[in-house]
Enzyme design. Structure first.
Site, short mmCIF file in Angstrom:
data_model
loop_
_atom_site.label_atom_id
_atom_site.label_comp_id
_atom_site.label_asym_id
_atom_site.label_seq_id
_atom_site.Cartn_x
_atom_site.Cartn_y
_atom_site.Cartn_z
CE LYS A 17 99.77 87.39 80.78
NZ LYS A 17 100.87 87.99 80.07
NE ARG A 93 97.52 91.63 74.85
CZ ARG A 93 97.43 90.38 75.27
NH1 ARG A 93 96.41 90.01 76.00
NH2 ARG A 93 98.38 89.52 75.00
NE ARG A 130 104.96 81.22 75.19
CZ ARG A 130 104.33 82.34 75.55
NH1 ARG A 130 103.96 82.54 76.80
NH2 ARG A 130 104.09 83.28 74.65
NE ARG A 162 101.29 81.75 71.82
CZ ARG A 162 101.00 82.64 72.77
NH1 ARG A 162 100.79 82.23 74.01
NH2 ARG A 162 100.94 83.91 72.50
NE ARG A 173 102.82 87.76 71.32
CZ ARG A 173 103.51 86.62 71.36
NH1 ARG A 173 104.27 86.26 70.35
NH2 ARG A 173 103.44 85.84 72.41
P1 ADP Z 1 100.60 87.00 74.52
O1 ADP Z 1 100.32 87.63 75.85
O2 ADP Z 1 101.84 86.14 74.54
O3 ADP Z 1 100.54 87.95 73.38
P2 ADP Z 1 97.96 85.81 74.56
O4 ADP Z 1 97.69 84.36 74.49
O5 ADP Z 1 97.53 86.55 75.79
O6 ADP Z 1 99.50 85.91 74.29
O7 ADP Z 1 97.33 86.55 73.30
C1 ADP Z 1 97.65 86.18 71.98
C2 ADP Z 1 97.21 87.27 71.01
O8 ADP Z 1 95.79 87.42 71.07
C3 ADP Z 1 97.74 88.66 71.30
O9 ADP Z 1 99.05 88.86 70.77
C4 ADP Z 1 96.69 89.54 70.63
O10 ADP Z 1 96.85 89.56 69.23
C5 ADP Z 1 95.41 88.79 70.90
N1 ADP Z 1 94.75 89.26 72.15
C6 ADP Z 1 94.59 88.54 73.30
N2 ADP Z 1 93.97 89.28 74.24
C7 ADP Z 1 93.73 90.49 73.67
C8 ADP Z 1 93.12 91.70 74.14
N3 ADP Z 1 92.63 91.82 75.38
N4 ADP Z 1 93.06 92.75 73.27
C9 ADP Z 1 93.54 92.66 72.03
N5 ADP Z 1 94.13 91.56 71.53
C10 ADP Z 1 94.22 90.47 72.33
#
Ligand code: ADP
Length: 219
Positions: A17, A93, A130, A162, A173
């Site tokens: 993404k 999400r 990654r 990360r 996750r």
């Molecule tokens: P990933 O999809 O690999 O988990 P992201 O960069 O999208 O990575 O998000 C990192 C973290 O930020 C998530 O694991 C979560 O803890 C938090 N996060 C991001 N977007 C949301 C959301 N819409 N609702 C709740 N937590 C979120």
């Protein structure tokens, strides 16, 4: 190509993404709004939100719906997003977030929800390799023998793994994604807003598929 689009991208962690959003954002001339990037910026800045989010993110949990909805609503009212549109990455999400987004965007609905589809076994391999620029978020792939220190080609920042890309956090996750975010695929399919796009193959080929899916559905 007419600029502007109102897009959501769904897909497992490691589906690509982030990489595709950078390209889609340039192609359609819209801001890439990544809630993960917004939270990581808050962590770096040491804000109240950042301190709260850090603990949750390191454990692979989800930040509360109310906080996330507030954050996204505020961002979507900024003039670039209002005028040209956006690509939303990492939000919604949960079903709660999706319902709130419907209300926020009621006057200008989403054109298409892209589901970038990559199976779990493949994303697990991708995530273990990654690496990400700490400063600008550019993604890299480790070959096993990496430069040390690894400096970002784009901004000169440090390229690192990360903190939440450990095997335990990734598993948690992915489980959470399947539990909380999979239902959104049906949610948007029922609303006839969903386009499923195969995320396997060369990034250029995946990008072409995404652009075609947007063009076919854009209002
Ligand atoms: P990933 O999809 O690999 O988990 P992201 O960069 O999208 O990575 O998000 C990192 C973290 O930020 C998530 O694991 C979560 O803890 C938090 N996060 C991001 N977007 C949301 C959301 N819409 N609702 C709740 N937590 C979120």
């Amino acid at each position: 190509m007419i600029p502007g689009a109102r897009l959501i991208i769904l897909g497992r962690q490691g589906a690509g993404k982030g990489t595709q959003c950078v390209r889609l954002s340039r192609h359609f001339v819209v801001p890439h709004i990544s809630t993960g990037d917004m939270l990581r910026a808050a962590v770096r800045e040491g804000t109240e939100l950042g301190m709260l989010a850090k603990e949750i993110m390191d454990e692979g949990g989800l930040v509360g719906d109310e906080i996330m909805i507030g954050l996204v609503e505020e961002r979507l009212t900024e003039s670039d997003a209002r005028r040209r549109g956006f690509i939303l990455d990492g939000f919604p999400r949960t079903t709660e977030q999706a319902k709130a987004l419907d209300e926020i965007t009621a006057d200008r609905p989403i054109d298409v929800v892209l589901d970038l589809n990559v199976p779990r076994e493949i994303v697990l391999e991708r995530i273990s390799a990654r690496r990400v620029c700490h400063d600008c978020g550019t993604n890299y792939t480790s070959s096993g023998v990496d430069p040390d220190p690894w400096i970002c080609d784009v901004c000169g920042g440090d390229v690192l793994q990360r903190a939440d890309d450990t095997p335990e956090s990734v598993k948690s996750r992915l489980d959470l994604y399947e539990e909380q975010t999979f239902p959104l695929i049906d949610y948007y399919a029922d609303k006839r807003q969903l386009a499923v796009v195969n995320g396997i193959g060369h990034p250029d080929a995946v990008f072409d598929r995404l652009v075609k899916a947007v063009e076919a559905n854009r209002n």
